[in-house]
Design a protein around this motif. Structure first.
Motif, PDB file in Angstrom:
ATOM      1  N   SER A  30       0.849  -1.180   0.000  1.00  0.00           N
ATOM      2  CA  SER A  30       0.000   0.000   0.000  1.00  0.00           C
ATOM      3  C   SER A  30       0.888   1.233   0.000  1.00  0.00           C
ATOM      4  N   LEU A  59      -9.728   2.210   9.755  1.00  0.00           N
ATOM      5  CA  LEU A  59      -9.308   0.955   9.108  1.00  0.00           C
ATOM      6  C   LEU A  59      -8.297   0.214   9.975  1.00  0.00           C
ATOM      7  N   GLY A  70      -4.609   4.790   3.987  1.00  0.00           N
ATOM      8  CA  GLY A  70      -5.521   3.739   3.552  1.00  0.00           C
ATOM      9  C   GLY A  70      -6.170   3.974   2.206  1.00  0.00           C
ATOM     10  N   TRP A  99     -11.033  -2.566   0.512  1.00  0.00           N
ATOM     11  CA  TRP A  99     -11.130  -2.425   1.967  1.00  0.00           C
ATOM     12  C   TRP A  99     -12.496  -2.853   2.491  1.00  0.00           C
TER      13      TRP A  99
END
Length: 118
Positions: A30, A59, A70, A99
């Motif tokens: 990420s 998250l 995120g 997600w």
């Protein structure tokens, strides 16, 4: 790979993401716009940064992660990990669907691991 086309991500960094995703202990890389500022980076507006930090905190808390960004669209994924999640969104919303999917049980059973990269 997913990559936004709004100037916030440098395509020349793709090889670093691919290399990190090839490490045996990483399934999903990420990107983070907050770990390091590069000279050519375009910073997101302050209101977007604030919202991103708040959502990323949620998250991390709910999913047991340690991400710093995120909603950064710059990510590399192992194909095997994505197949387990059965992502159906082919466009812009794909990282958000990622997600929202019930990935945690899937990843826990297959030892799915994340890494954050600037």
């Amino acid at each position: 790979m997913t990559l936004d086309c709004d100037g916030q991500h440098e395509p020349r960094r793709i090889p670093r993401f691919v290399a990190a995703c090839r490490e045996p202990e990483v399934d999903i890389v990420s990107g983070s716009r907050y770990l390091k500022h590069f000279a050519r980076d375009v910073r997101p507006p302050a209101d977007r940064r604030r919202i991103n930090h708040e959502i990323t905190a949620v998250l991390n808390e709910r999913l047991g992660l340690h991400l710093t960004d995120g909603f950064c669209g710059f990510k590399a994924y192992r194909v095997e990990a994505l197949k387990l999640l059965q992502i159906s969104e082919p466009g812009y919303a794909m990282p958000l669907e990622f997600w929202c999917r019930p990935w945690r049980p899937v990843c826990e059973s297959s030892s799915c691991r994340f890494a954050d990269l600037p």
